[in-house]
Design a protein around this motif. Structure first.
Motif, PDB file in Angstrom:
ATOM      1  N   GLU A   1       7.406   7.777  46.850  1.00  0.00           N
ATOM      2  CA  GLU A   1       6.590   8.823  47.466  1.00  0.00           C
ATOM      3  C   GLU A   1       6.743   8.836  48.982  1.00  0.00           C
ATOM      4  N   GLU A   2       6.833   7.646  49.590  1.00  0.00           N
ATOM      5  CA  GLU A   2       6.879   7.583  51.048  1.00  0.00           C
ATOM      6  C   GLU A   2       8.173   8.160  51.623  1.00  0.00           C
ATOM      7  N   LEU A   3       9.211   8.282  50.792  1.00  0.00           N
ATOM      8  CA  LEU A   3      10.470   8.857  51.274  1.00  0.00           C
ATOM      9  C   LEU A   3      10.496  10.376  51.171  1.00  0.00           C
ATOM     10  N   ARG A   4       9.693  10.938  50.304  1.00  0.00           N
ATOM     11  CA  ARG A   4       9.797  12.367  50.005  1.00  0.00           C
ATOM     12  C   ARG A   4       9.419  13.238  51.194  1.00  0.00           C
ATOM     13  N   GLY A   5       8.605  12.708  52.100  1.00  0.00           N
ATOM     14  CA  GLY A   5       8.213  13.491  53.264  1.00  0.00           C
ATOM     15  C   GLY A   5       9.067  13.236  54.489  1.00  0.00           C
ATOM     16  N   ARG A   6       9.993  12.270  54.405  1.00  0.00           N
ATOM     17  CA  ARG A   6      10.844  11.970  55.554  1.00  0.00           C
ATOM     18  C   ARG A   6      11.962  13.000  55.663  1.00  0.00           C
ATOM     19  N   THR A   7      12.364  13.292  56.899  1.00  0.00           N
ATOM     20  CA  THR A   7      13.426  14.288  57.092  1.00  0.00           C
ATOM     21  C   THR A   7      14.760  13.726  56.608  1.00  0.00           C
ATOM     22  N   VAL A   8      15.606  14.626  56.158  1.00  0.00           N
ATOM     23  CA  VAL A   8      16.914  14.228  55.630  1.00  0.00           C
ATOM     24  C   VAL A   8      17.717  13.462  56.680  1.00  0.00           C
ATOM     25  N   GLY A   9      17.615  13.884  57.947  1.00  0.00           N
ATOM     26  CA  GLY A   9      18.355  13.211  59.013  1.00  0.00           C
ATOM     27  C   GLY A   9      17.945  11.770  59.216  1.00  0.00           C
ATOM     28  N   GLU A  10      16.729  11.409  58.790  1.00  0.00           N
ATOM     29  CA  GLU A  10      16.247  10.032  58.942  1.00  0.00           C
ATOM     30  C   GLU A  10      16.619   9.146  57.769  1.00  0.00           C
ATOM     31  N   LEU A  11      17.085   9.740  56.684  1.00  0.00           N
ATOM     32  CA  LEU A  11      17.363   8.980  55.467  1.00  0.00           C
ATOM     33  C   LEU A  11      18.643   8.167  55.601  1.00  0.00           C
ATOM     34  N   SER A  12      18.713   7.073  54.867  1.00  0.00           N
ATOM     35  CA  SER A  12      19.960   6.307  54.785  1.00  0.00           C
ATOM     36  C   SER A  12      20.999   7.128  54.035  1.00  0.00           C
ATOM     37  N   GLY A  13      22.257   6.702  54.148  1.00  0.00           N
ATOM     38  CA  GLY A  13      23.324   7.404  53.448  1.00  0.00           C
ATOM     39  C   GLY A  13      23.092   7.451  51.947  1.00  0.00           C
ATOM     40  N   GLY A  14      22.547   6.365  51.384  1.00  0.00           N
ATOM     41  CA  GLY A  14      22.293   6.319  49.945  1.00  0.00           C
ATOM     42  C   GLY A  14      21.242   7.317  49.505  1.00  0.00           C
ATOM     43  N   TRP A  15      20.156   7.429  50.267  1.00  0.00           N
ATOM     44  CA  TRP A  15      19.103   8.373  49.898  1.00  0.00           C
ATOM     45  C   TRP A  15      19.540   9.806  50.158  1.00  0.00           C
ATOM     46  N   GLN A  16      20.411  10.023  51.140  1.00  0.00           N
ATOM     47  CA  GLN A  16      20.964  11.364  51.316  1.00  0.00           C
ATOM     48  C   GLN A  16      21.788  11.765  50.092  1.00  0.00           C
ATOM     49  N   ARG A  17      22.554  10.809  49.546  1.00  0.00           N
ATOM     50  CA  ARG A  17      23.308  11.100  48.328  1.00  0.00           C
ATOM     51  C   ARG A  17      22.366  11.451  47.178  1.00  0.00           C
ATOM     52  N   THR A  18      21.282  10.724  47.071  1.00  0.00           N
ATOM     53  CA  THR A  18      20.316  11.001  46.011  1.00  0.00           C
ATOM     54  C   THR A  18      19.704  12.388  46.184  1.00  0.00           C
ATOM     55  N   MET A  19      19.410  12.766  47.431  1.00  0.00           N
ATOM     56  CA  MET A  19      18.867  14.099  47.702  1.00  0.00           C
ATOM     57  C   MET A  19      19.864  15.177  47.279  1.00  0.00           C
ATOM     58  N   LEU A  20      21.142  14.983  47.596  1.00  0.00           N
ATOM     59  CA  LEU A  20      22.156  15.978  47.241  1.00  0.00           C
ATOM     60  C   LEU A  20      22.311  16.085  45.726  1.00  0.00           C
ATOM     61  N   LEU A  21      22.219  14.962  45.028  1.00  0.00           N
ATOM     62  CA  LEU A  21      22.250  14.985  43.565  1.00  0.00           C
ATOM     63  C   LEU A  21      21.060  15.769  43.032  1.00  0.00           C
ATOM     64  N   ALA A  22      19.878  15.503  43.610  1.00  0.00           N
ATOM     65  CA  ALA A  22      18.676  16.199  43.149  1.00  0.00           C
ATOM     66  C   ALA A  22      18.778  17.698  43.386  1.00  0.00           C
ATOM     67  N   ARG A  23      19.337  18.111  44.537  1.00  0.00           N
ATOM     68  CA  ARG A  23      19.521  19.546  44.819  1.00  0.00           C
ATOM     69  C   ARG A  23      20.408  20.203  43.759  1.00  0.00           C
ATOM     70  N   ALA A  24      21.461  19.479  43.361  1.00  0.00           N
ATOM     71  CA  ALA A  24      22.365  20.035  42.353  1.00  0.00           C
ATOM     72  C   ALA A  24      21.701  20.079  40.976  1.00  0.00           C
ATOM     73  N   ALA A  25      20.934  19.045  40.659  1.00  0.00           N
ATOM     74  CA  ALA A  25      20.361  18.942  39.312  1.00  0.00           C
ATOM     75  C   ALA A  25      19.141  19.821  39.107  1.00  0.00           C
ATOM     76  N   VAL A  26      18.402  20.129  40.182  1.00  0.00           N
ATOM     77  CA  VAL A  26      17.133  20.838  40.033  1.00  0.00           C
ATOM     78  C   VAL A  26      17.325  22.265  39.527  1.00  0.00           C
ATOM     79  N   ILE A  27      18.506  22.842  39.704  1.00  0.00           N
ATOM     80  CA  ILE A  27      18.738  24.208  39.220  1.00  0.00           C
ATOM     81  C   ILE A  27      19.162  24.211  37.756  1.00  0.00           C
TER      82      ILE A  27
END
Length: 504
Positions: A114-140
């Motif tokens: 939960e604590e990561l969901r409100g952080r900006t993408v630019g602040e995320l580690s490379g691993g969590w950025q990858r997870t965000m990109l996966l989620a963007r692709a999967a959510v549709i």
């Protein structure tokens, strides 16, 4: 039923990346896409996603096909958004208005705190950025999910979460993953496409078994090519002999026979093709300057802590001997990188609990390749690292896969693979006898990984390494340290550790 079909597809940039590619993807396919760095994997994914055009060929999509691509890096417009909003942004406006709950469920499935969901993408580690990109692709909720290096920057636990997520997708959802992670490909793929400039090879097998089949096929083709060329030589020799006899005897029949033999030789030579041999993206060569010291590093029972002093684990009394290749394993956040940083600091200065032999010479590389930040260009890096002539410096860079045009360009223009190979070159020029490596296979293609494995083993280099690459660790490590229960323990076999970490 085919979701997408490519026919006679080719892509040419400064050179041909692939040509004559026929590819059909059906519902439920799990395809691993394999090629060296810079050989067209990302471009092929963008072509299949409809984001880029091929040089020639056709792509036919099933009516209503929904394809989603998770690229390697987030586009700049997402960097100011929160993790949650960046995923929600992938939904059509009317869907986001009424079904934003899909984002919450997906992030729960991916184990995003939960604590990561409100952080900006630019602040995320490379691993969590990858997870965000996966989620963007999967959510549709795509019919075809395209993944570009999805395991880069992920630790073993997050790779396990990714594998479980992919296994839990609807059975009809097809997945194409371009990856250099051999264990991940074996765990998640049922087909493997080896992308080549010509005659790409597609096997209905996971990566390791597909590689064996590819090598067998290439070996058979090479044998056939050699046989064909021997026949060509024999035909030409026979034609030359008959030609001489025909000229001396004035026989028209022998002249005709000579012409027929020459034509057969020409036709056979034209059709003969050797097996494809993949050119390297750049060689990796290491060295071991050697030492007579039996114990290169001695570690007392010391505490490894967070920057604010919180205990992560205690080491116990340990040593690293000449020729030891030690893999340091543990869950994310247990202190692996803190341990590497502590050893590095100790070897560069005074530390009562960690001491290096007088003859120790350190070679260090971290996962961000931060050691390159001190240099403006690859040329600058090599010239300042060793007393090489200009010709030698250019030759070393070329061997590492950095061509003449890139040698004086800013480092930021290099690809991830080129930066990794440059870092390995600087390590070699430092002539160490002890390597401290944090995620050394990040950005290396499979060819580069196997080169690095071979170099560490061949030279008997002592090293302490952190890696999420299960195949690399299993191949290289002679000893395994595991952070468990705030203690550092030594185990004989990394396999059970990997199984536990990937299941967490």
């Amino acid at each position: 039923m085919s979701l997408i079909s490519a026919k006679d597809l080719s892509l040419t940039r400064s050179e041909t990346l692939f040509a004559g590619l026929d590819l059909s993807i059906s519902k439920g396919d799990r395809l691993g896409l394999v090629a060296a760095n810079g050989r067209g994997k990302s471009s092929l994914l963008r072509i299949l996603a409809g984001e880029e055009d091929a040089t020639s060929g056709t792509v036919v999509r099933a009516r209503g096909l929904v394809a989603a691509l998770a690229p390697q890096d987030p586009p700049e417009h997402l960097l100011p958004l929160s993790f949650y909003d960046a995923v929600r942004d992938a939904l059509a406006a009317e869907v986001a208005e009424t079904e934003s709950w899909r984002v919450d469920i997906l992030l729960d499935d991916l184990g995003v705190p939960e604590e990561l969901r409100g952080r900006t993408v630019g602040e995320l580690s490379g691993g969590w950025q990858r997870t965000m990109l996966l989620a963007r692709a999967a959510v549709i909720e795509p019919d075809l999910l395209l993944l570009d290096e999805p395991t880069n920057h992920l630790d073993i636990g997050r790779i396990g979460a990714l594998e479980r997520f992919l296994a839990g997708l609807p059975r009809d959802c097809a997945v194409i993953a371009a990856s250099h992670d051999r264990a991940f490909l074996d765990d998640t793929s049922t087909r493997t496409l080896f992308l080549r400039p010509a005659e790409s090879e597609d096997f209905s097998l996971p990566y390791s078994r597909a590689l064996e089949a590819l090598e067998e096929r290439d070996a058979a083709r090479d044998r056939q090519f050699r046989n064909d060329m021997r026949k060509v030589k024999a035909l030409r020799q026979q034609a030359a002999k008959l030609k001489n006899i025909g000229i001396n005897s004035g026989s028209d029949l022998l002249v005709v026979k000579t012409k027929q033999l020459s034509e057969r030789a020409d036709k056979l030579e034209e059709s003969a093709r050797p097996a494809h041999h993949e050119g390297t993206s750049g060689a990796i060569r290491l060295t071991n300057s050697g030492t007579h010291a039996k114990a290169l590093v001695a570690i007392g029972d010391t505490a490894i802590t967070t920057p604010d002093g919180r205990l992560l684990f205690r080491t116990g009394k340990l040593w690293i001997g000449n020729g030891d290749r030690i893999a340091l394993l543990g869950a994310n956040g247990t202190g692996k990188t803190r341990m590497v940083d502590r050893v590095r600091s100790a070897l560069a200065g005074e530390d009562p609990d960690i001491r290096g032999a007088a003859s120790l010479k350190l070679g260090y590389s971290d996962q961000a390749l931060s050691q390159l930040a001190a240099f403006a260009t690859p040329w600058d890096a090599v010239k300042r690292s060793d007393k090489l002539t200009d010709h030698q410096a250019r030759a070393q860079l070329a061997v590492a896969g950095i061509d003449i045009d890139a040698q004086n360009a800013p480092l930021a223009r290099l690809s991830g693979g080129q930066r990794a190979r440059l870092a390995m070159l600087l390590l070699r020029l430092a002539r160490p006898n002890f390597y401290l490596l944090d995620e050394p296979t990040n950005h290396l293609d499979i060819d580069g990984q196997t080169m690095l494995e071979g170099e560490l083993i061949e030279h008997g280099a002592a090293c302490l390494l952190v890696s999420h690459d299960r195949t690399f660790v299993s191949s290289v490590a002679t000893r395994v340290w595991v952070i468990s229960g705030r203690r550092l323990i030594e185990v004989d076999d990394p396999a059970p550790v990997f199984e536990r970490l990937i299941a967490e």
